[in-house]
Write a protein that holds these residues in place. Structure first.
Motif, PDB file in Angstrom:
ATOM      1  N   LYS A   1       0.817  -1.216   0.000  1.00  0.00           N
ATOM      2  CA  LYS A   1       0.000   0.000   0.000  1.00  0.00           C
ATOM      3  C   LYS A   1       0.851   1.266   0.000  1.00  0.00           C
ATOM      4  O   LYS A   1       0.318   2.358  -0.157  1.00  0.00           O
ATOM      5  N   TRP A   2       2.154   1.148   0.246  1.00  0.00           N
ATOM      6  CA  TRP A   2       3.037   2.306   0.342  1.00  0.00           C
ATOM      7  C   TRP A   2       3.674   2.593  -1.006  1.00  0.00           C
ATOM      8  O   TRP A   2       4.696   2.024  -1.376  1.00  0.00           O
ATOM      9  N   SER A   3       3.089   3.502  -1.747  1.00  0.00           N
ATOM     10  CA  SER A   3       3.577   3.831  -3.087  1.00  0.00           C
ATOM     11  C   SER A   3       5.007   4.363  -3.058  1.00  0.00           C
ATOM     12  O   SER A   3       5.793   4.097  -3.965  1.00  0.00           O
ATOM     13  N   GLU A   4       5.347   5.125  -2.013  1.00  0.00           N
ATOM     14  CA  GLU A   4       6.710   5.662  -1.904  1.00  0.00           C
ATOM     15  C   GLU A   4       7.731   4.532  -1.844  1.00  0.00           C
ATOM     16  O   GLU A   4       8.795   4.604  -2.456  1.00  0.00           O
ATOM     17  N   LEU A   5       7.400   3.476  -1.107  1.00  0.00           N
ATOM     18  CA  LEU A   5       8.300   2.313  -1.016  1.00  0.00           C
ATOM     19  C   LEU A   5       8.434   1.623  -2.368  1.00  0.00           C
ATOM     20  O   LEU A   5       9.533   1.232  -2.762  1.00  0.00           O
ATOM     21  N   ILE A   6       7.345   1.486  -3.087  1.00  0.00           N
ATOM     22  CA  ILE A   6       7.384   0.835  -4.401  1.00  0.00           C
ATOM     23  C   ILE A   6       8.259   1.630  -5.358  1.00  0.00           C
ATOM     24  O   ILE A   6       9.031   1.061  -6.141  1.00  0.00           O
TER      25      ILE A   6
ATOM     26  N   LEU B   1       8.811  -7.139  -5.989  1.00  0.00           N
ATOM     27  CA  LEU B   1       9.757  -6.110  -5.560  1.00  0.00           C
ATOM     28  C   LEU B   1      10.031  -6.220  -4.059  1.00  0.00           C
ATOM     29  O   LEU B   1      11.182  -6.171  -3.616  1.00  0.00           O
ATOM     30  N   ILE B   2       8.994  -6.383  -3.290  1.00  0.00           N
ATOM     31  CA  ILE B   2       9.131  -6.483  -1.833  1.00  0.00           C
ATOM     32  C   ILE B   2       9.925  -7.725  -1.452  1.00  0.00           C
ATOM     33  O   ILE B   2      10.812  -7.681  -0.600  1.00  0.00           O
ATOM     34  N   ARG B   3       9.617  -8.834  -2.090  1.00  0.00           N
ATOM     35  CA  ARG B   3      10.296 -10.094  -1.797  1.00  0.00           C
ATOM     36  C   ARG B   3      11.786 -10.031  -2.153  1.00  0.00           C
ATOM     37  O   ARG B   3      12.614 -10.631  -1.489  1.00  0.00           O
ATOM     38  N   ASN B   4      12.132  -9.263  -3.185  1.00  0.00           N
ATOM     39  CA  ASN B   4      13.522  -9.205  -3.645  1.00  0.00           C
ATOM     40  C   ASN B   4      14.404  -8.254  -2.843  1.00  0.00           C
ATOM     41  O   ASN B   4      15.623  -8.277  -3.004  1.00  0.00           O
ATOM     42  N   ASP B   5      13.821  -7.406  -2.004  1.00  0.00           N
ATOM     43  CA  ASP B   5      14.642  -6.492  -1.197  1.00  0.00           C
ATOM     44  C   ASP B   5      14.021  -6.273   0.180  1.00  0.00           C
ATOM     45  O   ASP B   5      13.522  -5.197   0.499  1.00  0.00           O
ATOM     46  N   PRO B   6      14.058  -7.294   1.036  1.00  0.00           N
ATOM     47  CA  PRO B   6      13.451  -7.158   2.363  1.00  0.00           C
ATOM     48  C   PRO B   6      14.175  -6.142   3.249  1.00  0.00           C
ATOM     49  O   PRO B   6      13.558  -5.528   4.112  1.00  0.00           O
ATOM     50  N   VAL B   7      15.465  -5.931   3.029  1.00  0.00           N
ATOM     51  CA  VAL B   7      16.215  -4.984   3.857  1.00  0.00           C
ATOM     52  C   VAL B   7      15.701  -3.561   3.660  1.00  0.00           C
ATOM     53  O   VAL B   7      15.466  -2.829   4.621  1.00  0.00           O
TER      54      VAL B   7
ATOM     55  N   THR C   1      11.625   0.045  -6.982  1.00  0.00           N
ATOM     56  CA  THR C   1      11.793   0.011  -8.441  1.00  0.00           C
ATOM     57  C   THR C   1      13.104   0.671  -8.845  1.00  0.00           C
ATOM     58  O   THR C   1      13.824   0.169  -9.704  1.00  0.00           O
ATOM     59  N   GLN C   2      13.418   1.772  -8.180  1.00  0.00           N
ATOM     60  CA  GLN C   2      14.671   2.462  -8.496  1.00  0.00           C
ATOM     61  C   GLN C   2      15.882   1.629  -8.084  1.00  0.00           C
ATOM     62  O   GLN C   2      16.846   1.512  -8.837  1.00  0.00           O
ATOM     63  N   VAL C   3      15.825   1.005  -6.924  1.00  0.00           N
ATOM     64  CA  VAL C   3      16.956   0.212  -6.423  1.00  0.00           C
ATOM     65  C   VAL C   3      17.127  -1.079  -7.212  1.00  0.00           C
ATOM     66  O   VAL C   3      18.243  -1.434  -7.611  1.00  0.00           O
ATOM     67  N   LEU C   4      16.034  -1.797  -7.428  1.00  0.00           N
ATOM     68  CA  LEU C   4      16.128  -3.129  -8.033  1.00  0.00           C
ATOM     69  C   LEU C   4      16.185  -3.115  -9.561  1.00  0.00           C
ATOM     70  O   LEU C   4      16.835  -3.957 -10.170  1.00  0.00           O
ATOM     71  N   GLU C   5      15.469  -2.172 -10.165  1.00  0.00           N
ATOM     72  CA  GLU C   5      15.387  -2.163 -11.632  1.00  0.00           C
ATOM     73  C   GLU C   5      16.071  -0.956 -12.257  1.00  0.00           C
ATOM     74  O   GLU C   5      16.050  -0.802 -13.475  1.00  0.00           O
TER      75      GLU C   5
END
Length: 130
Positions: free
Chosen positions: A59-64, A92-98, A68-72
């Motif tokens: 639900k947190w668009s800022e996190l998404i 996205l969430i699963r790929n960067d839990p930290v 997206t910027q970090v992973l892709e």
């Protein structure tokens, strides 16, 4: 398990129950958490306010946008993040839990600043423990 005395010993000593303490869905886990809360009450006194918070990463668009910027290595807008599919957000969430945990911690710090501000909702009252 064929030895009846062994099974009775497990039941009598609660060993059959306590090995599941790490499993969040088990009664043993919640029994341990209940004991931790009771110990806090003994040490700190009865709480006047008790909050249980959980993350809502999808639900947190800022996190998404951040993920997206970090992973892709791709910059998207908040609107694009809001319209992204649930499955894509979960990936996205699963790929960067930290990063997700750090973002949740950031939101908790912001909440604490609001709650403990001199002109905040508890104005005139001291918040003792968090």
């Amino acid at each position: 398990m064929l030895n009846r005395d062994y099974v009775n010993g497990l039941i009598h000593n609660d060993d059959a129950f306590t090995f599941l303490r790490c499993d969040r869905s088990s009664p043993a886990f919640w029994e341990l958490k209940k004991k931790e809360v009771m110990a806090m009450i003994r040490q700190l006194g009865c709480p006047t306010l008790f909050l249980t918070l959980s993350a809502a990463e999808t639900k947190w668009s800022e996190l998404i946008v951040i993920l997206t910027q970090v992973l892709e290595n791709k910059v998207i807008t908040l609107e694009e993040a809001e319209n992204m599919s649930y499955e894509k957000k979960c990936d996205l969430i699963r790929n960067d839990p930290v990063t997700c945990v750090r973002y949740f911690e950031h939101r908790l710090k912001c909440l604490w600043e609001i709650l403990s501000a001199p002109c905040g909702p508890f104005q005139g009252y001291e918040l003792v423990d968090k």
